[in-house]
Structures are given as structure tokens and as C-alpha cells.
Write a protein that holds these residues in place. Structure first.
Motif, PDB file in Angstrom:
ATOM      1  N   GLU A 155      46.745   8.204 -39.959  1.00  0.00           N
ATOM      2  CA  GLU A 155      47.638   7.861 -38.848  1.00  0.00           C
ATOM      3  C   GLU A 155      46.953   8.094 -37.507  1.00  0.00           C
ATOM      4  O   GLU A 155      47.063   7.276 -36.595  1.00  0.00           O
ATOM      5  CB  GLU A 155      48.926   8.682 -38.916  1.00  0.00           C
ATOM      6  CG  GLU A 155      49.894   8.197 -39.962  1.00  0.00           C
ATOM      7  CD  GLU A 155      51.183   9.002 -39.972  1.00  0.00           C
ATOM      8  OE1 GLU A 155      51.586   9.527 -38.913  1.00  0.00           O
ATOM      9  OE2 GLU A 155      51.790   9.104 -41.047  1.00  0.00           O
ATOM     10  N   ILE A 156      46.255   9.198 -37.399  1.00  0.00           N
ATOM     11  CA  ILE A 156      45.533   9.511 -36.159  1.00  0.00           C
ATOM     12  C   ILE A 156      44.418   8.500 -35.932  1.00  0.00           C
ATOM     13  O   ILE A 156      44.263   7.962 -34.835  1.00  0.00           O
ATOM     14  CB  ILE A 156      44.981  10.949 -36.201  1.00  0.00           C
ATOM     15  CG1 ILE A 156      46.127  11.966 -36.218  1.00  0.00           C
ATOM     16  CG2 ILE A 156      44.050  11.208 -35.018  1.00  0.00           C
ATOM     17  CD1 ILE A 156      45.704  13.378 -36.571  1.00  0.00           C
ATOM     18  N   LEU A 157      43.636   8.232 -36.972  1.00  0.00           N
ATOM     19  CA  LEU A 157      42.501   7.304 -36.841  1.00  0.00           C
ATOM     20  C   LEU A 157      42.949   5.882 -36.534  1.00  0.00           C
ATOM     21  O   LEU A 157      42.188   5.109 -35.939  1.00  0.00           O
ATOM     22  CB  LEU A 157      41.638   7.344 -38.096  1.00  0.00           C
ATOM     23  CG  LEU A 157      40.837   8.621 -38.296  1.00  0.00           C
ATOM     24  CD1 LEU A 157      40.172   8.624 -39.666  1.00  0.00           C
ATOM     25  CD2 LEU A 157      39.804   8.798 -37.197  1.00  0.00           C
ATOM     26  N   ALA A 158      44.176   5.517 -36.900  1.00  0.00           N
ATOM     27  CA  ALA A 158      44.694   4.176 -36.614  1.00  0.00           C
ATOM     28  C   ALA A 158      44.817   3.929 -35.110  1.00  0.00           C
ATOM     29  O   ALA A 158      44.872   2.774 -34.675  1.00  0.00           O
ATOM     30  CB  ALA A 158      46.045   3.979 -37.299  1.00  0.00           C
ATOM     31  N   LEU A 159      44.823   4.989 -34.320  1.00  0.00           N
ATOM     32  CA  LEU A 159      44.902   4.845 -32.865  1.00  0.00           C
ATOM     33  C   LEU A 159      43.623   4.257 -32.273  1.00  0.00           C
ATOM     34  O   LEU A 159      43.630   3.730 -31.166  1.00  0.00           O
ATOM     35  CB  LEU A 159      45.195   6.209 -32.210  1.00  0.00           C
ATOM     36  CG  LEU A 159      46.526   6.844 -32.606  1.00  0.00           C
ATOM     37  CD1 LEU A 159      46.600   8.272 -32.076  1.00  0.00           C
ATOM     38  CD2 LEU A 159      47.693   6.008 -32.096  1.00  0.00           C
ATOM     39  N   ASP A 160      42.513   4.359 -33.024  1.00  0.00           N
ATOM     40  CA  ASP A 160      41.237   3.793 -32.576  1.00  0.00           C
ATOM     41  C   ASP A 160      40.961   2.542 -33.401  1.00  0.00           C
ATOM     42  O   ASP A 160      40.418   2.616 -34.499  1.00  0.00           O
ATOM     43  CB  ASP A 160      40.104   4.808 -32.732  1.00  0.00           C
ATOM     44  CG  ASP A 160      38.777   4.294 -32.202  1.00  0.00           C
ATOM     45  OD1 ASP A 160      38.694   3.108 -31.804  1.00  0.00           O
ATOM     46  OD2 ASP A 160      37.812   5.077 -32.192  1.00  0.00           O
ATOM     47  N   THR A 161      41.333   1.403 -32.867  1.00  0.00           N
ATOM     48  CA  THR A 161      41.212   0.149 -33.604  1.00  0.00           C
ATOM     49  C   THR A 161      39.762  -0.296 -33.776  1.00  0.00           C
ATOM     50  O   THR A 161      39.481  -1.183 -34.573  1.00  0.00           O
ATOM     51  CB  THR A 161      42.005  -0.971 -32.902  1.00  0.00           C
ATOM     52  OG1 THR A 161      41.533  -1.087 -31.556  1.00  0.00           O
ATOM     53  CG2 THR A 161      43.493  -0.653 -32.900  1.00  0.00           C
ATOM     54  N   VAL A 167      44.425   8.694 -26.264  1.00  0.00           N
ATOM     55  CA  VAL A 167      45.663   9.473 -26.290  1.00  0.00           C
ATOM     56  C   VAL A 167      46.211   9.491 -27.714  1.00  0.00           C
ATOM     57  O   VAL A 167      46.243   8.462 -28.394  1.00  0.00           O
ATOM     58  CB  VAL A 167      46.699   8.864 -25.313  1.00  0.00           C
ATOM     59  CG1 VAL A 167      48.033   9.596 -25.414  1.00  0.00           C
ATOM     60  CG2 VAL A 167      46.174   8.902 -23.892  1.00  0.00           C
ATOM     61  N   GLY A 168      46.613  10.668 -28.163  1.00  0.00           N
ATOM     62  CA  GLY A 168      47.147  10.833 -29.507  1.00  0.00           C
ATOM     63  C   GLY A 168      46.140  11.395 -30.491  1.00  0.00           C
ATOM     64  O   GLY A 168      46.482  11.726 -31.620  1.00  0.00           O
ATOM     65  N   MET A 169      44.886  11.514 -30.043  1.00  0.00           N
ATOM     66  CA  MET A 169      43.830  12.009 -30.929  1.00  0.00           C
ATOM     67  C   MET A 169      43.600  13.523 -30.779  1.00  0.00           C
ATOM     68  O   MET A 169      42.637  14.040 -31.333  1.00  0.00           O
ATOM     69  CB  MET A 169      42.513  11.286 -30.625  1.00  0.00           C
ATOM     70  CG  MET A 169      42.527   9.830 -30.966  1.00  0.00           C
ATOM     71  SD  MET A 169      42.271   9.595 -32.721  1.00  0.00           S
ATOM     72  CE  MET A 169      41.177   8.226 -32.761  1.00  0.00           C
ATOM     73  N   ALA A 223      33.531  10.498 -31.997  1.00  0.00           N
ATOM     74  CA  ALA A 223      34.194  10.900 -30.755  1.00  0.00           C
ATOM     75  C   ALA A 223      35.244   9.843 -30.415  1.00  0.00           C
ATOM     76  O   ALA A 223      34.907   8.672 -30.254  1.00  0.00           O
ATOM     77  CB  ALA A 223      33.184  11.019 -29.629  1.00  0.00           C
ATOM     78  N   PRO A 224      36.500  10.238 -30.328  1.00  0.00           N
ATOM     79  CA  PRO A 224      37.577   9.273 -30.086  1.00  0.00           C
ATOM     80  C   PRO A 224      37.682   8.847 -28.619  1.00  0.00           C
ATOM     81  O   PRO A 224      38.597   9.240 -27.897  1.00  0.00           O
ATOM     82  CB  PRO A 224      38.823  10.023 -30.547  1.00  0.00           C
ATOM     83  CG  PRO A 224      38.500  11.460 -30.322  1.00  0.00           C
ATOM     84  CD  PRO A 224      37.015  11.579 -30.559  1.00  0.00           C
ATOM     85  N   TRP A 225      36.740   8.040 -28.188  1.00  0.00           N
ATOM     86  CA  TRP A 225      36.708   7.570 -26.807  1.00  0.00           C
ATOM     87  C   TRP A 225      36.754   6.060 -26.786  1.00  0.00           C
ATOM     88  O   TRP A 225      36.127   5.401 -27.618  1.00  0.00           O
ATOM     89  CB  TRP A 225      35.428   8.041 -26.117  1.00  0.00           C
ATOM     90  CG  TRP A 225      35.395   9.515 -25.905  1.00  0.00           C
ATOM     91  CD1 TRP A 225      35.062  10.457 -26.825  1.00  0.00           C
ATOM     92  CD2 TRP A 225      35.709  10.218 -24.714  1.00  0.00           C
ATOM     93  NE1 TRP A 225      35.153  11.710 -26.290  1.00  0.00           N
ATOM     94  CE2 TRP A 225      35.550  11.596 -24.975  1.00  0.00           C
ATOM     95  CE3 TRP A 225      36.116   9.829 -23.440  1.00  0.00           C
ATOM     96  CZ2 TRP A 225      35.772  12.573 -24.021  1.00  0.00           C
ATOM     97  CZ3 TRP A 225      36.332  10.806 -22.497  1.00  0.00           C
ATOM     98  CH2 TRP A 225      36.170  12.164 -22.784  1.00  0.00           C
ATOM     99  N   GLN A 226      37.467   5.514 -25.818  1.00  0.00           N
ATOM    100  CA  GLN A 226      37.488   4.076 -25.569  1.00  0.00           C
ATOM    101  C   GLN A 226      37.481   3.867 -24.062  1.00  0.00           C
ATOM    102  O   GLN A 226      38.245   4.515 -23.345  1.00  0.00           O
ATOM    103  CB  GLN A 226      38.742   3.438 -26.162  1.00  0.00           C
ATOM    104  CG  GLN A 226      38.505   2.693 -27.427  1.00  0.00           C
ATOM    105  CD  GLN A 226      39.791   2.122 -28.003  1.00  0.00           C
ATOM    106  OE1 GLN A 226      40.820   2.068 -27.363  1.00  0.00           O
ATOM    107  NE2 GLN A 226      39.712   1.711 -29.243  1.00  0.00           N
TER     108      GLN A 226
END
Length: 112
Positions: A20-26, A84-86, A75-78
Motif C-alpha cells: 500500500e505504501i509503495l503504491a504511492l510511488d507509481t 507524501v504518505g511514505m 528513496a521515495p522521492w519524486q
């Protein structure tokens, strides 16, 4: 001694939270790996599985941790910003790893 069914259910719960968390980074490919592991885990939970199948799942989950270019480096960056949410990614990732490790260690000690 911990029940293998409860260990599998724990891994499923942690994998579900992580996916669910990883789904935030498409743009990340890591979600695919963990969704595949979750699918396998759910299939095992609905069947009569053996220790080798459970160990194989645990090894598959753990295979992306460690080394250069591994999930540990993710690294959850875009667009130069933290996604947000990670915020709970590290905790969720650690729980998945530890649940898979517990399955692997349990099955290693059950052999022989």
C-alpha cells in the motif's frame, strides 16, 4: 514455538501494508516485487503448503534487501520531494524483512 500459519499470516499483513505504501510511488518497480510476494503468500495461505514453499517465499522476499541497488537503497522521492504518505516506509519494510527472516530461521532449525 511459533506456528508457521501465524508466521505466514503475519508476513501477509506486513506485505499488504508495505505494498500500500509503495503504491504511492507509481514510478518505482519495487511495488511489483512485493505484490508478487504477497500474491504467493496469499496463495500459500489458502493451500496445503510445505516448509520448502514457505522458505522459498521468505527467501524471495529477503532477496531484494542488501547490496548496491537493492531495496535498501530505495528513496521515495519524486520531483525533488519526499513522497507524501511514505513516512512509515522504513518501519513497514523492516517488519516485512523480520517476518520473512523469522520464517526462514524457523524452517532452518526444523530441518534435521
Amino acid at each position: 514455538m511459533t506456528n508457521p500459519h501465524s508466521q505466514l499470516n503475519e508476513l501477509i499483513a506486513h506485505l499488504a501494508a508495505l505494498t500500500e505504501i509503495l503504491a504511492l510511488d507509481t514510478h518505482s518497480h519495487w511495488g511489483t516485487h512485493f505484490r508478487n510476494c504477497l500474491s504467493i503468500a496469499r496463495a500459500l495461505a489458502g493451500s496445503r503448503y510445505d516448509a520448502d514453499e514457505l522458505t522459498g517465499l521468505a527467501c524471495s522476499v529477503m532477496s531484494v534487501y542488501g547490496g548496491m541497488g537493492s531495496f535498501n537503497d530505495y528513496a521515495p522521492w519524486q520531483n525533488g520531494r519526499f513522497i507524501v504518505g511514505m513516512e512509515s516506509l522504513d518501519e513497514a519494510s523492516n517488519r516485512v524483512y523480520m517476518a520473512a527472516r523469522a520464517i526462514r530461521l524457523r524452517n532452518a532449525t526444523d530441518v534435521g
